[in-house]
Design a protein around this motif. Structure first.
Motif, PDB file in Angstrom:
ATOM      1  N   ALA A 190       5.816 105.166  29.575  1.00 31.78           N
ATOM      2  CA  ALA A 190       6.255 105.584  30.910  1.00 31.78           C
ATOM      3  C   ALA A 190       5.107 106.226  31.681  1.00 31.78           C
ATOM      4  N   LEU A 263       7.523  98.230  31.999  1.00 32.80           N
ATOM      5  CA  LEU A 263       7.778  99.405  32.821  1.00 32.80           C
ATOM      6  C   LEU A 263       6.861  99.435  34.044  1.00 32.80           C
ATOM      7  N   LEU A 301      13.951 101.770  31.274  1.00 34.58           N
ATOM      8  CA  LEU A 301      13.739 102.589  30.080  1.00 34.58           C
ATOM      9  C   LEU A 301      14.829 102.340  29.046  1.00 34.58           C
TER      10      LEU A 301
END
Length: 384
Positions: A190, A263, A301
């Motif tokens: 992330a 991501l 996520l």
């Protein structure tokens, strides 16, 4: 009704039928696995799951009782037994005294043997062995028979797996490996994805290209080099080369390229205006990441968390290389292999073991559905 309306309805119906067909085709193997997991072991080894609702034909052999079980009746002496045992609904189709002559007699027919003795086998498996004189044999003849066995469902396979020694410990070991190996790569990915998507720095596209290139590197090709690196580092810092820390790091390294790529693409597609507005209001990159990017990226996520959890939970190769075996290290996949035996003699428990193994991933997947919906709602932008 217009031609266009008719065509659109026909197209919609075709799409629905196609989707339904694909869903049924996809769930058919799972249904077969479920049915097989509750079937009797003997029937499972003789026929496929699709025949589980019909009686199966089996060939069996059984030796008749010895002379000490005889009883006297008005016509002489008799030995009685039941080839199936009491309380079963099995049916004899044919029988004989040799495997090659198994269809010589039908149920209810009487066969004459030596010294005037007769043997009668009835459809329900009852056997009458009669003789005019007292039985003195030391070795009884064998009866070969074809039988229709009704379907039998049982939870014995599940009971055998759950009560086997070491399964509980293997379950805990698998959780110990899976949970950190799922959260660590998501956390690192992330941060890296945000930097590659919204931060300007030299060599950003080069790093992104390197990450994309790492996705296509086969895992098996990097196992030994990574293990050697862990071994060298472990000798320096005093950490064993095969431990929970090494398997966490291995899963993190193998999962990071795909996680960062997915991501990053998702974060880069978020509305640029709200990111720039927050930056103009004085928010730092860390504040934007925590308060805006993470809530908006929750669907991505959660999606990767599910895939990573499934991959690590069902993994055998990485755990065997970087964790090893032994008490406190054996994971569920390795424990199921040990239950099969060295020659796979107990393969019938694979079906029940598979469903026991997927119970936790199913729970995780169903529970994460809420986060999918919540993340989608959090990521919606209302017009002014």
């Amino acid at each position: 009704m217009s031609i266009e309306s008719t065509k659109s309805k026909g197209t919609l119906f075709t799409k629905h039928v196609s989707v339904l067909f694909l869903v049924l085709l996809w769930t058919l193997p799972t249904l077969g696995l479920l049915v097989s997991s509750v079937r009797d072991k003997d029937q499972l080894s003789l026929s496929g799951w699709w025949s589980s609702l019909t009686a199966s034909e089996q060939q069996n052999v059984q030796r008749l009782p010895k002379a000490d079980t005889q009883a006297a009746d008005g016509a002489g002496f008799i030995i009685e037994t039941n080839l199936f045992g009491e309380g079963t609904k099995n049916q004899i189709r044919s029988w004989g005294f040799r495997a090659t002559e198994i269809e010589q007699y039908k149920p209810g027919e009487t066969a004459e043997v030596d010294n005037g003795e007769t043997i009668t086998v009835y459809e329900n498996g009852r056997v009458e062995w009669r003789s005019d004189s007292e039985f003195t044999h030391s070795r009884s003849p064998r009866v070969f028979f074809n039988a229709n066995i009704p379907p039998r469902f049982t939870f014995d396979n599940y009971r055998e797996v759950l009560t086997s020694e070491g399964v509980g410990r293997a379950f805990i070991n698998t959780l110990t490996v899976t949970l950190p190996a799922t959260f660590i790569p998501i956390l690192i990915a992330a941060f890296a994805a945000y930097a590659l998507a919204w931060m300007e720095f030299k060599g950003r596209m080069f790093f992104l290209a390197m990450i994309i290139g790492l996705i296509v590197v086969p895992l098996q090709m990097s196992l030994i080099p990574v293990l050697q690196i862990f071994s060298q580092i472990g000798q320096i810092v005093g950490i064993p080369s095969k431990s929970y820390l090494t398997v966490w790091l291995a899963h993190t390294g193998f999962g990071l390229p795909l996680a960062i790529y997915l991501l990053r693409n998702y974060m880069a597609s978020l509305p640029k205006d709200i990111i720039e507005s927050a930056y103009m209001d004085g928010a730092t990159h860390f504040q934007i990441f925590v308060k805006m990017i993470l809530p908006l990226s929750l669907p991505a996520l959660a999606s990767f968390a599910i895939f990573q959890f499934l991959w690590v939970w069902n993994d055998l190769l990485v755990a065997a290389v970087f964790l090893g075996q032994g008490e406190g290290k054996t994971v569920m996949t390795q424990q199921l292999i040990e239950l099969l035996g060295s020659r796979g003699d107990n393969w019938e428990i694979l079906t029940s073991g598979a469903f026991i193994s997927i119970a936790v991933p199913i729970i995780v997947f169903l529970s994460m559905q809420r986060y999918f919906v919540r993340g989608l709602l959090a990521g919606s932008v209302k017009g002014g």
